[in-house]
Scaffold this motif. Structure first.
Motif, PDB file in Angstrom:
ATOM      1  N   PRO A   1       0.624  -1.279  -0.101  1.00 17.26           N
ATOM      2  CA  PRO A   1       0.018  -0.145  -0.028  1.00 17.26           C
ATOM      3  C   PRO A   1       0.864   1.194   0.043  1.00 17.26           C
ATOM      4  O   PRO A   1       0.405   2.208  -0.536  1.00 17.26           O
ATOM      5  CB  PRO A   1      -0.879  -0.188   1.415  1.00 17.26           C
ATOM      6  CG  PRO A   1      -0.251  -1.015   2.175  1.00 17.26           C
ATOM      7  CD  PRO A   1       0.574  -2.145   1.114  1.00 17.26           C
ATOM      8  N   LEU A   2       1.966   1.215   0.664  1.00 22.65           N
ATOM      9  CA  LEU A   2       2.977   2.552   0.498  1.00 22.65           C
ATOM     10  C   LEU A   2       3.340   2.814  -0.645  1.00 22.65           C
ATOM     11  O   LEU A   2       3.061   3.755  -1.161  1.00 22.65           O
ATOM     12  CB  LEU A   2       3.822   2.451   1.627  1.00 22.65           C
ATOM     13  CG  LEU A   2       4.751   3.510   1.914  1.00 22.65           C
ATOM     14  CD1 LEU A   2       4.057   4.698   2.566  1.00 22.65           C
ATOM     15  CD2 LEU A   2       6.076   3.153   2.812  1.00 22.65           C
ATOM     16  N   LEU A   3       3.746   1.917  -1.379  1.00 25.76           N
ATOM     17  CA  LEU A   3       4.467   2.283  -2.705  1.00 25.76           C
ATOM     18  C   LEU A   3       3.161   2.577  -3.879  1.00 25.76           C
ATOM     19  O   LEU A   3       3.269   3.150  -4.486  1.00 25.76           O
ATOM     20  CB  LEU A   3       5.275   1.030  -3.206  1.00 25.76           C
ATOM     21  CG  LEU A   3       6.439   0.560  -2.582  1.00 25.76           C
ATOM     22  CD1 LEU A   3       6.956  -0.649  -3.204  1.00 25.76           C
ATOM     23  CD2 LEU A   3       7.539   1.717  -2.504  1.00 25.76           C
TER      24      LEU A   3
ATOM     25  N   PHE B   1      12.275  -3.384  -3.082  1.00 24.35           N
ATOM     26  CA  PHE B   1      12.227  -2.324  -2.563  1.00 24.35           C
ATOM     27  C   PHE B   1      12.679  -2.331  -1.057  1.00 24.35           C
ATOM     28  O   PHE B   1      12.068  -2.585  -0.008  1.00 24.35           O
ATOM     29  CB  PHE B   1      10.981  -1.417  -2.589  1.00 24.35           C
ATOM     30  CG  PHE B   1      10.952  -0.170  -2.667  1.00 24.35           C
ATOM     31  CD1 PHE B   1      11.247   0.962  -3.636  1.00 24.35           C
ATOM     32  CD2 PHE B   1      11.187   0.702  -1.318  1.00 24.35           C
ATOM     33  CE1 PHE B   1      11.395   2.067  -3.673  1.00 24.35           C
ATOM     34  CE2 PHE B   1      11.151   2.136  -1.089  1.00 24.35           C
ATOM     35  CZ  PHE B   1      11.349   2.715  -2.407  1.00 24.35           C
ATOM     36  N   VAL B   2      14.125  -2.360  -0.861  1.00 22.23           N
ATOM     37  CA  VAL B   2      14.733  -2.599   0.674  1.00 22.23           C
ATOM     38  C   VAL B   2      15.476  -1.339   0.983  1.00 22.23           C
ATOM     39  O   VAL B   2      16.255  -1.639   1.836  1.00 22.23           O
ATOM     40  CB  VAL B   2      15.742  -3.703   0.487  1.00 22.23           C
ATOM     41  CG1 VAL B   2      14.904  -5.186   0.250  1.00 22.23           C
ATOM     42  CG2 VAL B   2      16.739  -3.772  -0.708  1.00 22.23           C
ATOM     43  N   ALA B   3      14.911  -0.199   0.460  1.00 23.48           N
ATOM     44  CA  ALA B   3      15.673   1.241   0.826  1.00 23.48           C
ATOM     45  C   ALA B   3      15.422   1.331   2.410  1.00 23.48           C
ATOM     46  O   ALA B   3      16.214   2.235   2.839  1.00 23.48           O
ATOM     47  CB  ALA B   3      14.982   2.072   0.126  1.00 23.48           C
ATOM     48  N   LEU B   4      14.208   0.746   2.963  1.00 23.86           N
ATOM     49  CA  LEU B   4      14.091   1.374   4.478  1.00 23.86           C
ATOM     50  C   LEU B   4      15.045   0.248   5.255  1.00 23.86           C
ATOM     51  O   LEU B   4      15.205   0.711   6.698  1.00 23.86           O
ATOM     52  CB  LEU B   4      12.781   1.121   4.686  1.00 23.86           C
ATOM     53  CG  LEU B   4      11.848   2.026   3.979  1.00 23.86           C
ATOM     54  CD1 LEU B   4      10.270   1.932   4.463  1.00 23.86           C
ATOM     55  CD2 LEU B   4      12.323   3.487   4.453  1.00 23.86           C
ATOM     56  N   MET B   5      15.498  -0.769   4.885  1.00 22.38           N
ATOM     57  CA  MET B   5      16.445  -1.718   5.788  1.00 22.38           C
ATOM     58  C   MET B   5      17.433  -1.048   6.107  1.00 22.38           C
ATOM     59  O   MET B   5      17.909  -1.345   7.527  1.00 22.38           O
ATOM     60  CB  MET B   5      16.631  -2.808   4.984  1.00 22.38           C
ATOM     61  CG  MET B   5      15.190  -3.804   4.700  1.00 22.38           C
ATOM     62  SD  MET B   5      14.265  -3.989   5.842  1.00 22.38           S
ATOM     63  CE  MET B   5      15.094  -5.448   6.553  1.00 22.38           C
ATOM     64  N   PRO B   6      18.284  -0.392   5.515  1.00 22.71           N
ATOM     65  CA  PRO B   6      19.582   0.204   6.063  1.00 22.71           C
ATOM     66  C   PRO B   6      19.197   1.365   7.046  1.00 22.71           C
ATOM     67  O   PRO B   6      19.875   1.718   8.086  1.00 22.71           O
ATOM     68  CB  PRO B   6      20.267   1.113   4.748  1.00 22.71           C
ATOM     69  CG  PRO B   6      19.753  -0.011   3.623  1.00 22.71           C
ATOM     70  CD  PRO B   6      18.468  -0.331   4.067  1.00 22.71           C
TER      71      PRO B   6
ATOM     72  N   LEU C   1      13.617   4.607  14.012  1.00 18.68           N
ATOM     73  CA  LEU C   1      13.089   3.061  13.887  1.00 18.68           C
ATOM     74  C   LEU C   1      11.602   2.759  13.717  1.00 18.68           C
ATOM     75  O   LEU C   1      11.157   1.967  12.888  1.00 18.68           O
ATOM     76  CB  LEU C   1      13.640   2.763  15.092  1.00 18.68           C
ATOM     77  CG  LEU C   1      13.361   1.063  15.359  1.00 18.68           C
ATOM     78  CD1 LEU C   1      14.074   0.456  13.982  1.00 18.68           C
ATOM     79  CD2 LEU C   1      14.031   0.425  16.535  1.00 18.68           C
ATOM     80  N   GLY C   2      10.829   3.443  14.360  1.00 18.07           N
ATOM     81  CA  GLY C   2       9.218   3.164  14.364  1.00 18.07           C
ATOM     82  C   GLY C   2       8.788   3.671  13.005  1.00 18.07           C
ATOM     83  O   GLY C   2       8.082   2.902  12.173  1.00 18.07           O
ATOM     84  N   VAL C   3       9.179   4.855  12.531  1.00 17.45           N
ATOM     85  CA  VAL C   3       8.642   4.941  10.992  1.00 17.45           C
ATOM     86  C   VAL C   3       9.210   4.259   9.798  1.00 17.45           C
ATOM     87  O   VAL C   3       8.479   3.831   9.028  1.00 17.45           O
ATOM     88  CB  VAL C   3       9.243   6.722  10.637  1.00 17.45           C
ATOM     89  CG1 VAL C   3       8.855   6.827   9.334  1.00 17.45           C
ATOM     90  CG2 VAL C   3       8.496   7.686  11.802  1.00 17.45           C
ATOM     91  N   ALA C   4      10.426   3.774   9.989  1.00 21.10           N
ATOM     92  CA  ALA C   4      11.087   3.039   8.950  1.00 21.10           C
ATOM     93  C   ALA C   4      10.704   1.672   8.957  1.00 21.10           C
ATOM     94  O   ALA C   4      10.355   1.121   8.148  1.00 21.10           O
ATOM     95  CB  ALA C   4      12.770   3.023   8.887  1.00 21.10           C
TER      96      ALA C   4
ATOM     97  N   GLN D   1       8.307   0.010   6.325  1.00 17.53           N
ATOM     98  CA  GLN D   1       8.781  -1.499   5.570  1.00 17.53           C
ATOM     99  C   GLN D   1       7.898  -2.490   5.806  1.00 17.53           C
ATOM    100  O   GLN D   1       7.254  -3.202   5.042  1.00 17.53           O
ATOM    101  CB  GLN D   1      10.044  -2.009   6.284  1.00 17.53           C
ATOM    102  CG  GLN D   1      10.687  -3.020   5.648  1.00 17.53           C
ATOM    103  CD  GLN D   1      11.069  -3.220   4.282  1.00 17.53           C
ATOM    104  OE1 GLN D   1      11.653  -1.974   3.789  1.00 17.53           O
ATOM    105  NE2 GLN D   1      10.573  -3.814   3.278  1.00 17.53           N
ATOM    106  N   ALA D   2       6.728  -2.395   6.891  1.00 18.90           N
ATOM    107  CA  ALA D   2       5.739  -3.214   7.073  1.00 18.90           C
ATOM    108  C   ALA D   2       4.665  -2.949   6.097  1.00 18.90           C
ATOM    109  O   ALA D   2       3.822  -3.902   5.858  1.00 18.90           O
ATOM    110  CB  ALA D   2       5.290  -3.184   8.509  1.00 18.90           C
ATOM    111  N   LEU D   3       4.576  -1.829   5.622  1.00 19.35           N
ATOM    112  CA  LEU D   3       3.720  -1.475   4.703  1.00 19.35           C
ATOM    113  C   LEU D   3       3.943  -1.832   3.015  1.00 19.35           C
ATOM    114  O   LEU D   3       3.288  -1.682   2.238  1.00 19.35           O
ATOM    115  CB  LEU D   3       3.098   0.135   4.534  1.00 19.35           C
ATOM    116  CG  LEU D   3       2.321   0.439   5.816  1.00 19.35           C
ATOM    117  CD1 LEU D   3       2.080   1.824   5.862  1.00 19.35           C
ATOM    118  CD2 LEU D   3       1.024  -0.220   5.802  1.00 19.35           C
ATOM    119  N   ILE D   4       5.324  -1.969   3.148  1.00 18.89           N
ATOM    120  CA  ILE D   4       5.706  -2.676   1.682  1.00 18.89           C
ATOM    121  C   ILE D   4       5.869  -3.963   1.784  1.00 18.89           C
ATOM    122  O   ILE D   4       5.224  -4.602   0.795  1.00 18.89           O
ATOM    123  CB  ILE D   4       7.101  -1.891   1.335  1.00 18.89           C
ATOM    124  CG1 ILE D   4       6.965  -0.128   1.441  1.00 18.89           C
ATOM    125  CG2 ILE D   4       8.009  -2.300   0.108  1.00 18.89           C
ATOM    126  CD1 ILE D   4       8.289   0.433   1.326  1.00 18.89           C
TER     127      ILE D   4
END
Length: 123
Positions: free
Chosen positions: A2-4, A77-82, A105-108, A112-115
């Motif tokens: 949903p985020l993407l 789409f793993v841009a939020l993992m780093p 940490l919470g926002v990222a 990621q949970a929404l991706i």
């Protein structure tokens, strides 16, 4: 994802879903490499090492496999993992601004949970 989907809605509305998908696949590689470079710059002093690590992450076998053929955008789409790794390292090291690191940490992790929540569970 949903985020993407929300982020790509303007492109989808103007140019169609295929253009939005192609844009997101390219952004997946670019953003993943850039966020890994930013993370590596915080933990090492060498710019060359950070650049090499970002290239290895951005063009890793996992990522290149996910963007080819029947591409899986959610897994690519793993841009939020780093960013998640940066926030965890900042909290463990004891940063001067622990609330900011915890918020990041919470926002990222929420993004990621929404991706792709399965990638978040592998962390």
């Amino acid at each position: 994802m949903p985020l993407l989907g929300v982020l790509a809605f303007p492109v989808t509305a103007l140019l169609g879903p295929l253009s939005a998908f192609n844009l997101l696949i390219r952004l997946a590689v670019i953003c993943s490499g850039l966020t890994m470079w930013a993370f590596l710059r915080t933990i090492c002093d060498s710019r060359r090492a950070a650049f090499a690590g970002a290239l290895l992450f951005g063009f890793s076998p996992f990522l290149t496999t996910e963007i080819q053929g029947d591409a899986h955008l959610d897994l690519a789409f793993v841009a939020l993992m780093p960013l998640i790794a940066w926030a965890i390292v900042a909290l463990v090291r004891g940063t001067r601004r622990p609330r900011l690191a915890a918020l990041a940490l919470g926002v990222a992790a929420g993004g990621q949970a929404l991706i792709a929540p399965e990638l978040l569970s592998d962390l």
